[in-house]
Design a protein around this motif. Structure first.
Motif, PDB file in Angstrom:
ATOM      1  N   TRP A 127       0.945  -1.200   0.054  1.00 46.81           N
ATOM      2  CA  TRP A 127       0.048  -0.046  -0.060  1.00 46.81           C
ATOM      3  C   TRP A 127       0.904   1.265  -0.052  1.00 46.81           C
ATOM      4  O   TRP A 127       0.556   2.055  -0.776  1.00 46.81           O
ATOM      5  CB  TRP A 127      -1.051   0.134   1.210  1.00 46.81           C
ATOM      6  CG  TRP A 127      -1.862   1.230   1.325  1.00 46.81           C
ATOM      7  CD1 TRP A 127      -1.506   2.488   2.030  1.00 46.81           C
ATOM      8  CD2 TRP A 127      -2.782   1.613   0.168  1.00 46.81           C
ATOM      9  NE1 TRP A 127      -2.414   3.469   2.011  1.00 46.81           N
ATOM     10  CE2 TRP A 127      -3.114   2.672   0.839  1.00 46.81           C
ATOM     11  CE3 TRP A 127      -3.689   0.783  -0.419  1.00 46.81           C
ATOM     12  CZ2 TRP A 127      -4.370   3.601   0.362  1.00 46.81           C
ATOM     13  CZ3 TRP A 127      -4.648   1.487  -1.229  1.00 46.81           C
ATOM     14  CH2 TRP A 127      -5.056   2.791  -0.705  1.00 46.81           C
ATOM     15  N   GLN A 128       1.983   1.240   0.767  1.00 46.30           N
ATOM     16  CA  GLN A 128       2.827   2.361   0.789  1.00 46.30           C
ATOM     17  C   GLN A 128       3.520   2.663  -0.557  1.00 46.30           C
ATOM     18  O   GLN A 128       3.577   3.952  -0.766  1.00 46.30           O
ATOM     19  CB  GLN A 128       3.769   2.163   2.030  1.00 46.30           C
ATOM     20  CG  GLN A 128       3.188   2.148   3.507  1.00 46.30           C
ATOM     21  CD  GLN A 128       2.623   3.320   3.750  1.00 46.30           C
ATOM     22  OE1 GLN A 128       3.058   4.375   3.705  1.00 46.30           O
ATOM     23  NE2 GLN A 128       1.325   3.173   4.502  1.00 46.30           N
ATOM     24  N   GLN A 129       3.796   1.726  -1.245  1.00 45.01           N
ATOM     25  CA  GLN A 129       4.578   2.148  -2.448  1.00 45.01           C
ATOM     26  C   GLN A 129       3.857   2.278  -3.558  1.00 45.01           C
ATOM     27  O   GLN A 129       4.055   2.778  -4.692  1.00 45.01           O
ATOM     28  CB  GLN A 129       5.624   1.022  -2.473  1.00 45.01           C
ATOM     29  CG  GLN A 129       6.909   0.764  -1.451  1.00 45.01           C
ATOM     30  CD  GLN A 129       7.638  -0.512  -1.585  1.00 45.01           C
ATOM     31  OE1 GLN A 129       7.735  -0.950  -2.355  1.00 45.01           O
ATOM     32  NE2 GLN A 129       8.148  -0.712  -0.397  1.00 45.01           N
ATOM     33  N   ARG A 130       2.720   1.392  -3.815  1.00 48.10           N
ATOM     34  CA  ARG A 130       1.719   1.220  -4.903  1.00 48.10           C
ATOM     35  C   ARG A 130       0.319   1.902  -4.930  1.00 48.10           C
ATOM     36  O   ARG A 130      -0.162   1.917  -5.645  1.00 48.10           O
ATOM     37  CB  ARG A 130       1.637  -0.357  -5.141  1.00 48.10           C
ATOM     38  CG  ARG A 130       3.092  -0.903  -5.908  1.00 48.10           C
ATOM     39  CD  ARG A 130       3.017  -2.026  -6.261  1.00 48.10           C
ATOM     40  NE  ARG A 130       3.167  -3.174  -5.176  1.00 48.10           N
ATOM     41  CZ  ARG A 130       4.361  -3.330  -4.615  1.00 48.10           C
ATOM     42  NH1 ARG A 130       5.578  -2.947  -5.249  1.00 48.10           N
ATOM     43  NH2 ARG A 130       4.327  -4.133  -3.582  1.00 48.10           N
ATOM     44  N   ALA A 131      -0.158   1.684  -3.568  1.00 44.11           N
ATOM     45  CA  ALA A 131      -1.498   2.070  -3.341  1.00 44.11           C
ATOM     46  C   ALA A 131      -2.424   1.504  -4.402  1.00 44.11           C
ATOM     47  O   ALA A 131      -3.247   2.242  -5.217  1.00 44.11           O
ATOM     48  CB  ALA A 131      -1.570   3.490  -3.162  1.00 44.11           C
ATOM     49  N   PRO A 132      -2.585   0.186  -4.513  1.00 46.35           N
ATOM     50  CA  PRO A 132      -3.243  -0.313  -5.628  1.00 46.35           C
ATOM     51  C   PRO A 132      -4.802  -0.182  -5.381  1.00 46.35           C
ATOM     52  O   PRO A 132      -5.261   0.153  -4.413  1.00 46.35           O
ATOM     53  CB  PRO A 132      -3.239  -1.904  -5.609  1.00 46.35           C
ATOM     54  CG  PRO A 132      -2.722  -2.087  -3.835  1.00 46.35           C
ATOM     55  CD  PRO A 132      -1.995  -0.815  -3.509  1.00 46.35           C
ATOM     56  N   GLU A 133      -5.491   0.082  -6.635  1.00 48.78           N
ATOM     57  CA  GLU A 133      -6.925   0.208  -6.533  1.00 48.78           C
ATOM     58  C   GLU A 133      -7.854  -0.812  -5.953  1.00 48.78           C
ATOM     59  O   GLU A 133      -7.473  -1.892  -6.179  1.00 48.78           O
ATOM     60  CB  GLU A 133      -7.464   0.495  -7.902  1.00 48.78           C
ATOM     61  CG  GLU A 133      -8.786   1.054  -8.016  1.00 48.78           C
ATOM     62  CD  GLU A 133      -9.334   1.354  -9.493  1.00 48.78           C
ATOM     63  OE1 GLU A 133     -10.721   1.483  -9.610  1.00 48.78           O
ATOM     64  OE2 GLU A 133      -8.546   1.168 -10.472  1.00 48.78           O
TER      65      GLU A 133
END
Length: 275
Positions: free
Chosen positions: A237-243
């Protein structure tokens, strides 16, 4: 007094955010900036429209700035800080009004009260070197950054997706999608993160009422999930924050829907095993 004026401030701040967003581009506190500019527009009679019948007073001028910055500029040349010392992370409003008013006009008092500001000085404008306003008086209010009114505005600007759902969760997030069970034939059709969220061994517990959960992953790592802000402390989440969220956010959503953990509001869902 309070509620109509607060609604008027929030309504105008929303319009400021939509039409004058440039005023907050250089600040880390945009809601604070929108609100104080909204107060200026309301008291100076520049607001486009309001939900409250706010009386207009000719000759009102509103100025504001960081209290510490004002102290650096004026210092001991004025008496403003003799009663209340300079405050960190506070806006100082300087509101000028016609000298014919022997006390602060009621509309100013009411608007600043619902904002959550407190009065710290009042006097003759010319006495403070405000020579452009020598026929007027002025009153000062302090208003701290991070005031709860800012959160009210943030919720409005975030839109319906930030609203709390009837089940204690949120509307507009993953819980509005199909609820699956571990033996569902539809598992294979789920996107990979959702499938891992349902399949992998994880332990979920409510960390704090208000939507904060603790998740222990299959690897033994611990992560904190906030379902209200839709965030997680995991690297994904911190690096990519996926939908749609990382697998930990999705797992918390799944556990809430399955009734295995308390809802974000802290209430136990119907059928939760309490043994």
């Amino acid at each position: 007094m309070s509620d109509p004026y607060l609604s008027a401030i929030l309504d105008e701040a929303e319009r400021v955010a939509e039409q004058h967003d440039q005023i907050a581009r250089s600040t880390d506190h945009p809601t604070h900036e929108y609100l104080r500019y909204a107060v200026l527009r309301l008291l100076e009679g520049e607001a486009d429209e309001t939900t409250a019948n706010i009386p207009e007073i000719d000759g009102v001028t509103v100025g504001y700035g960081e209290d510490e910055a004002m102290f650096d500029s004026w210092g001991d040349d004025v008496e403003w800080w003799e009663t209340v010392p300079t405050r960190e992370e506070c806006t100082r409003f300087r509101i000028f009004y016609p000298d014919e008013y022997k006390i602060v006009p009621r509309v100013i008092v009411d608007v600043m009260a619902v904002l959550g500001a407190w009065r710290v000085w009042a006097g003759n404008a010319a006495a403070c070197g405000s020579y452009d306003h020598r026929e007027r008086r002025e009153v000062h209010y302090l208003w701290p950054e991070g005031h709860p009114v800012e959160e009210r505005l943030h919720e409005r600007l975030a839109g319906p997706a930030a609203a709390v759902a009837p089940d204690g969760g949120r509307t507009g997030d993953i819980r509005d999608r199909m609820v699956v069970t571990e033996d569902s034939s539809q598992l294979a059709d789920l996107e990979p993160r959702t499938r891992r969220a349902v399949d992998e061994a994880m332990a979920v517990s409510l960390l704090e009422k208000g939507g904060r959960y603790e998740v222990q992953s299959a690897s033994g790592s611990w992560y904190e999930v906030d379902v209200i802000s839709e965030s997680c402390t995991c690297p994904d989440w911190q690096q990519r924050a996926p939908e749609g969220g990382c697998k930990h956010i999705r797992r918390v959503d799944h556990e809430i829907k399955q009734g295995r953990v308390p809802r974000p509001d802290g209430r136990l869902p119907t059928g939760l095993n309490q043994t």
